[in-house]
Motif scaffolding. Structure first.
Motif, PDB file in Angstrom:
ATOM      1  N   UNK A 171      88.029  71.362  45.527  1.00 50.71           N
ATOM      2  CA  UNK A 171      88.148  69.901  45.518  1.00 50.71           C
ATOM      3  C   UNK A 171      88.171  69.384  44.084  1.00 50.71           C
ATOM      4  N   UNK A 172      87.263  69.880  43.250  1.00 49.40           N
ATOM      5  CA  UNK A 172      87.212  69.404  41.865  1.00 49.40           C
ATOM      6  C   UNK A 172      88.498  69.733  41.122  1.00 49.40           C
ATOM      7  N   UNK A 173      88.981  70.957  41.288  1.00 48.60           N
ATOM      8  CA  UNK A 173      90.190  71.372  40.562  1.00 48.60           C
ATOM      9  C   UNK A 173      91.383  70.497  40.925  1.00 48.60           C
ATOM     10  N   UNK A 174      91.590  70.272  42.226  1.00 53.74           N
ATOM     11  CA  UNK A 174      92.741  69.485  42.668  1.00 53.74           C
ATOM     12  C   UNK A 174      92.668  68.049  42.156  1.00 53.74           C
ATOM     13  N   UNK A 175      91.509  67.433  42.262  1.00 59.08           N
ATOM     14  CA  UNK A 175      91.354  66.033  41.848  1.00 59.08           C
ATOM     15  C   UNK A 175      91.443  65.883  40.330  1.00 59.08           C
ATOM     16  N   UNK A 176      90.728  66.745  39.620  1.00 59.98           N
ATOM     17  CA  UNK A 176      90.710  66.648  38.154  1.00 59.98           C
ATOM     18  C   UNK A 176      92.100  66.836  37.570  1.00 59.98           C
ATOM     19  N   UNK A 177      92.823  67.846  38.031  1.00 64.18           N
ATOM     20  CA  UNK A 177      94.145  68.116  37.472  1.00 64.18           C
ATOM     21  C   UNK A 177      95.188  67.088  37.898  1.00 64.18           C
TER      22      UNK A 177
END
Length: 436
Positions: free
Chosen positions: A376-382
């Motif tokens: 979740x963090x990777x998708x949102x942050x990027x």
């Protein structure tokens, strides 16, 4: 320009699922292969007869400095590449080239500054970062040689995204694969065949990174692609530099906070013995196994999101994000589940030391569990990074590690007799010896 327009149109017209996987799979493979640089070094070094655990701990001490070098490469490269992609989506190809030229000069300057700084303060910094008298010789030997390839690392990591964002993800992947394949071949030859030990691992890495950097430079200065490194764009422009750095702060923060966390763990746990530092080195490698493919898939999605955002096709940008989120979550949960089921096999990749296996099985299972949510963090942050939303992306990058993990790693080992186990789980460790 017509050829460029035709090539770039696929980012705006092709069906998202097929386009996303064609763009993302090469970058995922490139990230996995790039991961082999550190993992292969540690795997081979950890099996050096009689010296494996100490040598492995030494490489763990060096890791924060290698992360700092990578962080500056991402600050410049990942700050410039999305800007260039947005410009290409708007049809401003000369502006995209100017961004590439400014990033190239910035990478050269940063690599020179980092080399001088770390060479001058090598041993004092390593002692500050948690080296002991036993591990310092291994850490110092590796780092001083590794720093000779600082320029290669900066170019390979900082400019590869400019190739991907032109739609040449396979070329970017090939450059990374070339270096990793060379590293895989050279490591056993240098470490065991020539009996160079840790120095052999470092030289293998420098040579391999040099090969990757050369391939990337040849592409960006050659006839392929749609934006190129040109001398006329080497003059830095203040406004352009600031826009690159502002967007690059998010990936930079992600890497630099990784360094802070690794450094904090090393300092907190070295008092319990070098074996704990070796274990921590392994655990951080496993985190990279989860994070780097997630980051690779997001990098493949980034040009699609950036291009369509710049072209005003917001429905395609939203569709790309939803698919990216789904794939990232499934991958993170799947890899963490595998490690939870087979911890002993995973530890054996890095070391055959029985004491290290006994020490590490339970901490590994607890430590890696939290990575299941990283999809979740990777998708949102990027995605925020691809949209040019630097502040939101940077907040997400800092939240988990800087505001949560870092203070807890400093405080918990000193509360209620938790000891070293507090670095891995919130209860006393049954195998923690008292501090030395």
């Amino acid at each position: 320009m017509n050829a460029a327009d035709t090539s770039q149109n696929k980012l705006g017209v092709e069906p998202i699922p097929g386009l996303l996987f064609r763009m993302a799979l090469p970058t995922v493979l490139a990230q996995l292969v790039n991961l082999l640089y550190n993992m292969v070094d540690r795997a081979f070094v950890g099996h050096i007869a009689g010296e494996g655990p100490l040598a492995l701990a030494g490489l763990g001490i060096v890791l924060p400095i290698t992360l700092i070098v990578s962080a500056f490469a991402q600050l410049i490269g990942m700050g410039g590449a999305p800007r260039a992609a947005i410009c290409m989506g708007e049809g401003h190809y000369e502006k995209a080239e100017e961004i590439l030229g400014n990033c190239t000069v910035m990478l050269i300057g940063a690599s020179a500054a980092l080399f001088v700084f770390f060479q001058a303060l090598c041993d004092p910094l390593l002692m500050l970062f948690g080296a002991s008298e036993q591990t310092l010789p291994y850490a110092s030997t590796y780092l001083r040689i590794y720093l000779l390839g600082t320029f290669f690392v900066m170019v390979a990591m900082g400019l590869s995204a400019f190739i991907t964002n032109q739609g040449y993800a396979k070329t970017s992947m090939a450059a990374t694969c070339l270096g990793a394949a060379m590293n895989l071949v050279l490591d056993p030859i240098f470490i065991f065949g020539l009996q160079m030990g840790v120095a052999g691992a470092a030289w293998a890495t420098v040579i391999s990174q040099g090969a990757s950097a050369l391939m990337i430079l040849l592409f960006l200065t050659g006839k392929h692609g749609y934006i190129h490194i040109r001398r006329k764009w080497f003059r830095l422009k203040r406004k352009l530099v600031l826009s690159i750095l502002s967007l690059g702060l998010s990936p930079f923060s992600m890497s630099i906070t990784e360094c802070v966390v690794q450094l904090t763990y090393n300092i907190s746990i070295v008092q319990y013995g070098d074996l704990y530092v070796a274990l921590q080195s392994i655990l951080f490698s496993l985190i990279q196994i989860v994070w780097m493919p997630l980051n690779g898939f997001a990098q493949g999605a980034s040009p699609i999101i950036s291009y369509n955002y710049g072209a005003g096709r917001l429905d395609r940008a939203r569709q790309t994000f939803r698919l990216l989120l789904l794939v990232d979550v499934i991958f993170a949960v799947g890899v963490v589940g595998f490690i939870e089921l087979f911890p002993a096999a995973v530890l054996h990749i890095f070391s055959g030391n029985a004491e290290l296996h006994a020490l590490g099985t339970l901490p590994l299972r607890v430590y890696i569990l939290g990575m299941a949510a990283m999809g979740v963090q990777s998708a949102c942050q990027n995605t925020f990074l691809a949209l040019g939303q630097a502040k939101i992306s940077m907040f997400l990058a800092c939240l988990r590690k800087l505001f949560l993990i870092w203070p807890l790693a400093l405080i918990l080992p000193h509360l209620f007799g938790l000891g070293s186990g507090a670095c891995f789980w919130p209860s006393p460790s049954p195998i923690s010896p008292p501090p030395r």
